[in-house]
Design a protein around this motif. Structure first.
Motif, mmCIF file in Angstrom:
data_model
loop_
_atom_site.group_PDB
_atom_site.id
_atom_site.type_symbol
_atom_site.label_atom_id
_atom_site.label_comp_id
_atom_site.label_asym_id
_atom_site.label_seq_id
_atom_site.Cartn_x
_atom_site.Cartn_y
_atom_site.Cartn_z
ATOM 1 N N ARG A 8 0.824 -1.207 0.000
ATOM 2 C CA ARG A 8 0.000 0.000 0.000
ATOM 3 C C ARG A 8 0.860 1.260 0.000
ATOM 4 N N ARG A 9 1.920 1.243 0.784
ATOM 5 C CA ARG A 9 2.805 2.419 0.838
ATOM 6 C C ARG A 9 3.486 2.651 -0.516
ATOM 7 N N ASP A 10 3.942 1.578 -1.152
ATOM 8 C CA ASP A 10 4.625 1.727 -2.442
ATOM 9 C C ASP A 10 3.677 2.261 -3.513
ATOM 10 N N GLN A 11 2.436 1.824 -3.489
ATOM 11 C CA GLN A 11 1.463 2.367 -4.444
ATOM 12 C C GLN A 11 1.246 3.860 -4.213
ATOM 13 N N TRP A 12 1.196 4.264 -2.949
ATOM 14 C CA TRP A 12 1.034 5.685 -2.632
ATOM 15 C C TRP A 12 2.265 6.486 -3.038
ATOM 16 N N ARG A 15 2.423 7.386 -6.666
ATOM 17 C CA ARG A 15 1.531 8.488 -7.064
ATOM 18 C C ARG A 15 2.014 9.819 -6.522
ATOM 19 N N ALA A 16 2.629 9.806 -5.336
ATOM 20 C CA ALA A 16 2.962 11.058 -4.654
ATOM 21 C C ALA A 16 3.997 11.873 -5.415
ATOM 22 N N THR A 77 10.085 3.066 -4.766
ATOM 23 C CA THR A 77 9.385 2.114 -3.901
ATOM 24 C C THR A 77 10.344 1.547 -2.867
ATOM 25 N N SER A 154 10.843 8.030 -0.259
ATOM 26 C CA SER A 154 10.536 7.984 1.172
ATOM 27 C C SER A 154 11.415 8.947 1.952
ATOM 28 N N ARG A 161 6.095 17.370 0.484
ATOM 29 C CA ARG A 161 4.825 17.835 1.035
ATOM 30 C C ARG A 161 4.814 19.369 1.164
#
Length: 390
Positions: A8-12, A15-16, A77, A154, A161
């Motif tokens: 789930r984190r890698d998919q986010w 996109r980020a 990722t 990461s 952000r």
């Protein structure tokens, strides 16, 4: 959250990075550097001819496209880049390579089947170590994470952000987006305001306009004063410098990727010392992030190739190559001077055989050229065949 099952984190994460253009530009530059790096395959003619076709036909799309997808997974990722290996038979030699969607993979911690693959269509596949190899950035030393990495995205996501928030603020100030805040209305009901918004949106849709580009009209009959005040929930600090802030963010991105900021951003300082600083930073960068992906892939490929074949990437650092050759020339001059210093008197400081042994130790001539067996020193970036070791 950062957990051992990183799907789930890698998919986010994938996109980020696309939402922040500066980060997307840095990643694009890094991936192009990795995928356009030259390489060479050294060995017997027949073996080289066979495996050169395997490398150029990787993933069915060619080496460049395969390497770009693999580098993108490596940098974006936490799972890293995963390559499925096609073999001629069970435990047989390498015959094909395929890039795998790393956001569909999970590390199990099982030595026999360390990876699970969840394809879009089909049942779960449990892979053995010989079925794949994996490239990972900053693997976690906590056993609970089974070797999960901490990728460049990461490492710099918090910076992205903030920079993204500034970008959104600029768009709001330019009226491309509605600002976030509190709207205080006097003598205007909420129902009237919402009806006005609906009418404005309908008009924009009919004109095929995406952004606000007109004056919203609220008409009222009477003596009451109509007023509207917008209080922003977030504002930029006083004396905020967008250029300074963006420069600092780009420097932070470069650190997270292990490159010199000049690789991605026009760094400008005072004239004193800047030229030398750029040269020093470039030399440092070519040995850090510039080789992180390349050397990791080089070692993984070498483990799959026959021991009689060597695979090597170009290392981009031309100045480093020139320095290495200068060092070799200096060693050669010292050995030659030691050998020729006493020839006129008939008693040289070194004998011919001793001089040749020193040349072998310095890596200037092959050790097969001497009758003696010299000690061999191997480095972490040198590739020697197993036949040479025994």
């Amino acid at each position: 959250p950062y957990v051992s099952d990183s799907r789930r984190r890698d998919q986010w994460l994938r996109r980020a990075w696309k939402s922040e253009p500066h980060l997307a530009g840095v990643l694009n530059s890094v991936v192009l550097i990795d995928s356009n790096r030259g390489w060479e395959l050294t060995g017997g003619r027949n073996q080289v001819s066979r495996y050169i076709q395997v490398l150029h036909g990787a993933d069915g799309t060619g080496w460049r496209a395969f390497c770009r997808k693999l580098a993108t997974s490596f940098w974006t990722t936490d799972m890293g880049g995963i390559v499925e290996i096609g073999r001629a038979s069970a435990n047989g030699p390498l015959r094909a390579m395929y890039h795998v969607d790393s956001a569909r993979c999970r590390l199990t911690g099982d030595i026999r089947e360390p990876l699970e693959y969840f394809p879009a269509n089909g049942d779960i596949q449990r892979w053995r170590p010989e079925d794949y190899f994996r490239l990972v950035s900053m693997p976690n030393d906590d056993e609970a994470f089974n070797g999960l990495g901490f990728c460049a995205i990461s490492r710099c996501i918090e910076i992205a952000r903030v920079l993204y928030a500034v970008l959104m603020h600029d768009q709001e100030m330019l009226a491309a987006r509605a600002p976030r805040g509190l709207l205080l209305l006097q003598n205007v009901s909420e129902e009237q305001w919402e009806q006005s918004l609906a009418a404005r949106n309908a008009k924009l849709d009919s004109l095929e306009r995406r952004y606000y580009s007109g004056v919203q009209v609220l008409a009222s009959i009477g003596a009451d004063n109509i007023d509207a005040k917008l209080i922003g929930l977030s504002e930029l600090p006083a004396n905020f410098s967008a250029k300074t802030f963006t420069d600092l963010c780009m420097y932070a991105y470069a650190i997270c990727f292990g490159y010199d900021p000049s690789e991605f951003w026009p760094v400008q300082f005072g004239s004193i010392g800047r030229g030398n600083e750029t040269d020093v930073q470039h030399k440092k960068a070519t040995g850090k992030g510039g080789l992180d992906f390349a050397l990791t892939l080089q070692e993984a490929l070498q483990a799959e190739l026959p021991p009689t074949i060597e695979f090597n990437f170009e290392q981009r650092d031309d100045s480093g190559d020139l320095l290495a050759e200068s060092v070799k020339q200096a060693k050669l001059d010292v050995i030659a001077q030691a050998y020729t210093s006493g020839l006129r008197e008939g008693a040289p400081l070194l004998s011919l055989e001793e001089a040749r042994q020193l040349l072998v130790t310095a890596g200037l001539i092959p050790r097969e050229w001497t009758e003696e067996t010299e000690d061999v020193t191997e480095t972490d970036t040198d590739v020697f065949s197993k036949m040479d070791r025994f």
